[in-house]
Design a protein around this motif. Structure first.
Motif, short mmCIF file in Angstrom:
data_model
loop_
_atom_site.label_atom_id
_atom_site.label_comp_id
_atom_site.label_asym_id
_atom_site.label_seq_id
_atom_site.Cartn_x
_atom_site.Cartn_y
_atom_site.Cartn_z
N ALA A 46 0.81 3.95 -3.00
CA ALA A 46 0.45 5.35 -2.76
C ALA A 46 1.57 6.28 -3.21
N LEU A 50 -4.65 8.06 -7.47
CA LEU A 50 -5.56 7.38 -6.55
C LEU A 50 -6.79 8.26 -6.37
N SER A 108 -9.79 6.76 -1.97
CA SER A 108 -8.75 5.73 -2.00
C SER A 108 -7.38 6.32 -1.68
N ARG A 109 -7.17 7.60 -2.02
CA ARG A 109 -5.87 8.22 -1.74
C ARG A 109 -5.59 8.22 -0.24
N VAL A 163 -5.48 4.37 1.21
CA VAL A 163 -4.24 3.67 0.91
C VAL A 163 -3.06 4.35 1.61
N ALA A 192 2.70 -4.21 -6.56
CA ALA A 192 2.33 -2.87 -6.10
C ALA A 192 3.08 -1.80 -6.89
N ALA A 243 0.83 -1.20 0.00
CA ALA A 243 0.00 0.00 0.00
C ALA A 243 0.87 1.25 0.00
N GLY A 262 -0.37 2.72 4.19
CA GLY A 262 1.05 2.80 3.91
C GLY A 262 1.85 3.39 5.06
#
Length: 304
Positions: free
Chosen positions: A50, A184, A188-189, A192, A170, A46, A196
């Motif tokens: 990102a 993203l 989702s930005r 994720v 990834a 992740a 991360g």
């Protein structure tokens, strides 16, 4: 020197915390193996996704970075094979020395790059991971194959595992989202990104848990050869190439950082599964992680 030590010091403290927690009664059970699986298969991918999906990859000198990192890795890999018989190692020990000399601890590398240079360092580190992880995995699998330790069907299983490697997938997904311009989207930005951000501190603690202090008692030729190559020869070669190619300071520092990293803790699992010398691998992981606490700041100071 104080700036480098100040950036890397907290990372090594988390590794030492993991070493302490891993030898205590709490949390016990199978907590640590499960946590390591969560980091490897979810949190760290992740973070790479990102970073690469939103990063300005065009600002990274990818070709020159690849020449510095992959060129040095291929030269030393070939050199190890050329010196194989002179090292006087049996086949399982040689495969562990090969892993110990070329593999790198991704968690420490990305965390160190972010600590030294912030988001710009994390971006270069993510590109370095995308370049190095497939190559080093292929080289190590080929070494096990050439050494004859894989056994029947081992090559196919190893390549299949490589194709499913979550870090590689990834990186590919992040680069694809970046190049497509999608990034993203929406929530989702943040989602994720939150996943991360948990990867690096937990990953560093997991590095400490994996250390085996008793393995430091081993002092044969394989230990000295791998440690010398990983902590001295490879960083010197990468730094020389980086200076020759005129890499900018951030890319140069990250390239040197990744070259001087201790070997990956996952190398112990591969040594057990693919016929390597697992005890030698444990000695290399533990020794290099501890020695790197001194050598990494010195190399970065030299570069500066």
């Amino acid at each position: 020197m104080e700036g480098v030590a100040g950036a890397l010091g907290p990372l090594f403290l988390l590794i030492l915390l993991g070493a302490i927690l891993g030898r205590g009664p709490w949390p016990g059970g199978d907590f640590w193996p499960r946590l390591e699986g969560l980091i490897y298969y979810l949190l760290f991918p992740a973070m790479l996704l990102a970073t690469l999906a939103e990063a300005d990859i065009q600002a990274v000198p990818v070709t020159r970075l690849a020449l510095a990192l992959l060129g040095a890795m291929l030269v030393l890999g070939a050199g190890l094979w050329a010196l194989r018989h002179r090292l006087g190692l049996d086949t399982p020990a040689f495969t562990s020395v090969f892993q110990g000399a070329l593999r790198f601890n991704t968690y420490v590398g990305v965390a160190g790059a972010a600590a030294l240079h912030g988001p710009a360092g994390a971006t270069v580190a993510a590109v370095a991971v995308a370049l190095m992880v497939p190559v080093v995995n292929v080289l190590c699998v080929l070494t096990f194959l050439a050494a004859g330790t894989l056994g029947a069907g081992g090559m196919g299983k190893s390549l299949a595992a490589l194709a499913r490697n979550p870090l590689i997938l990834a990186c590919l997904a992040g680069i694809a989202l970046n190049l497509s311009g999608l990034g993203l989207p929406g929530w989702s930005r943040e989602a994720v990104g939150l996943l991360g951000r948990a990867a690096l501190p937990l990953g560093l603690v997991a590095v400490g848990v994996a250390l085996r202090p008793q393995a430091l008692l081993r002092r044969d030729a394989g230990v000295w050869a791998a440690n010398l190559i990983k902590l001295a020869v490879l960083p010197a070669l990468v730094l020389g190439i980086a200076l020759l190619l005129g890499l900018d300071p951030i890319s140069r520092d990250v390239a040197l950082l990744f070259a001087a990293l201790p070997t990956a803790t996952s190398a112990y699992i591969l040594a057990r599964q693919l016929g390597g010398d697992a005890e030698l691998m444990a000695a290399l992981i533990t020794g290099q992680t501890l020695f790197a606490m001194l050598s990494l700041p010195l190399w970065l100071r030299l570069a500066a």
